[in-house]
Structure formats: C-alpha cells, structure tokens
Design an enzyme around this catalytic site. Sequence first.
Site, PDB file in Angstrom:
ATOM      1  CB  ILE A  69       1.122 -15.317  52.605  1.00  0.00           C
ATOM      2  CG1 ILE A  69       0.277 -16.130  53.594  1.00  0.00           C
ATOM      3  CG2 ILE A  69       2.572 -15.297  53.040  1.00  0.00           C
ATOM      4  CD1 ILE A  69       0.739 -17.577  53.730  1.00  0.00           C
ATOM      5  CG  ASP A  70      -1.157 -13.087  47.626  1.00  0.00           C
ATOM      6  OD1 ASP A  70      -1.025 -12.003  48.213  1.00  0.00           O
ATOM      7  OD2 ASP A  70      -0.657 -13.351  46.519  1.00  0.00           O
ATOM      8  NE  ARG A  71      -9.469 -14.746  48.860  1.00  0.00           N
ATOM      9  CZ  ARG A  71     -10.571 -14.102  48.465  1.00  0.00           C
ATOM     10  NH1 ARG A  71     -11.619 -14.032  49.264  1.00  0.00           N
ATOM     11  NH2 ARG A  71     -10.622 -13.519  47.295  1.00  0.00           N
ATOM     12  CB  THR A  73      -0.103 -17.741  49.017  1.00  0.00           C
ATOM     13  OG1 THR A  73      -0.073 -16.971  47.820  1.00  0.00           O
ATOM     14  CG2 THR A  73       1.261 -18.377  49.239  1.00  0.00           C
TER      15      THR A  73
END
Length: 246
Positions: A69-71, A73
Amino acid sequence: MDGGGSIQKRLAVNNGPLEIIYRDEQIIAINKPHGLLVHRTKIATERDVFALQLLRDQIGQRVYPVHRIDRKTSGILLFALNEDVNARLSTLFREQQIAKTYWAIVRGFTDATGTIDYALKKDNGQLQESITHYKTLAQTEIPVPLGKFETSRYSLVEVQPETGRMHQIRKHLAHIHHPIIADRPHGCNKQNRLFKDKWSMDSMLLHAKELEFKHPVTHDVLRLRAKISSEFERTLSFLKFEKIIS
C-alpha cells in the site's frame, strides 16, 4: 465509528512501534501508519525506516510482504511468515481472490454507488485494465467558503478496487472529479491548502480498512480490519461526519 477486529482472532498490540491486528503461525497483519514505506525503494532513498524492518525486529523473525500500500495510505498490511505461504498469498492477490476495502474522504458529493472502469498507464506507457467500485457512506456540507462556493461539500466513500494498479484508487477518484483530500499529486491543490492552513491536516485521507480471504493453510475465511488513524478520525469530527455515521 467502527473499530477493528477479525472473525478469526484479534491480538493485543505487541510492545513495539507497529500495531499488530492479527497473527498466527503463517501470517501476520499490521495497521500501517500514514507515511511509512513498506520496504526500501529507489523512489524514496532518503528514508531509513520501513514497515518490513520494523516488524521483523519487533517479532524477531523474517517477514515477507505479500502486497503493497502507498506510503501515504494508512491501514492493513499483510505479511507471510515463510516463503511457501508468501507464494500462496501472492497468488491469491494476483488472481483477485482477496477482497480489499478502503475508506476515503473526498471532495464533493459522490453518487450513492458507482464503478470506475478507466484504464491506467504503466511507466512504460502500456495501458492496464483498471476497475474500482465505490459506495457513499456519508456526506457533509460545512459553512467554509472556497473559491466561488459559499460552502464546502465532502463525502466519505467505501472503495473496493477490483484490480490492483499503482495509485489506482487515487487516480480513479480524481478521474471522476472527487479527489482524495491531501492527495498529492492527484488531488486538488486548493482543497489540500485549505485543510493544511485551516485544520493543520495534511495526511492523505485514504485508509486500507479490510481484507477478506481464505487462509492459505487452514482455508478458514479471514476478515481482517484496521482501525482508522487518529487524523482520519479527527477529520471526520471537524467535518461533522460523526453526526451522520456514529
């Protein structure tokens, strides 16, 4: 507002920097905070703290991240505890046999439900089929003017990506003109500036809330859930969402 948990098991948080929300002999799941990278990457060479290393040191054994998952997020991040289970879980993700649910706070009033079918480009320019489903959980309108509008409208949406492309949810919500608050570079600069100046809020409001899948070893159905962050909770409060969904 919803907390977290699992239909299988919920563990108390271990002494350490990361909140562990599920653990058995094969897998472990954490509630990743906003701003923490999953592992080392060329796109953020200035960083020296990562979820993989923190969790490895916290539990004293090797861990294998089976998805990303994105940094920016927050939310549920799943790891395998051995190579065999890592391979099995990776296959489940690749074959879209893991249901993923996110929460996001976005600009404007979204439709009650919707499907975004909009292909996204890879770095090499190749188009990839990308599908995202969403439904609106709550809406709010507050007396804060911005631009030509005398009030500001926001929606809390539940999002279920069918495919798993890079920044898919962020790009898809921006594509339908409902960008996620504090998303950079896909969001709205005016809204992002408003939230930072008025409420000192600059954490992207996208949270990986739930994973549901069959355990790769026991074949039990797991439904793992991660609590929203304190900043997400605070934003729901100052936008007056709590009167709608609590």
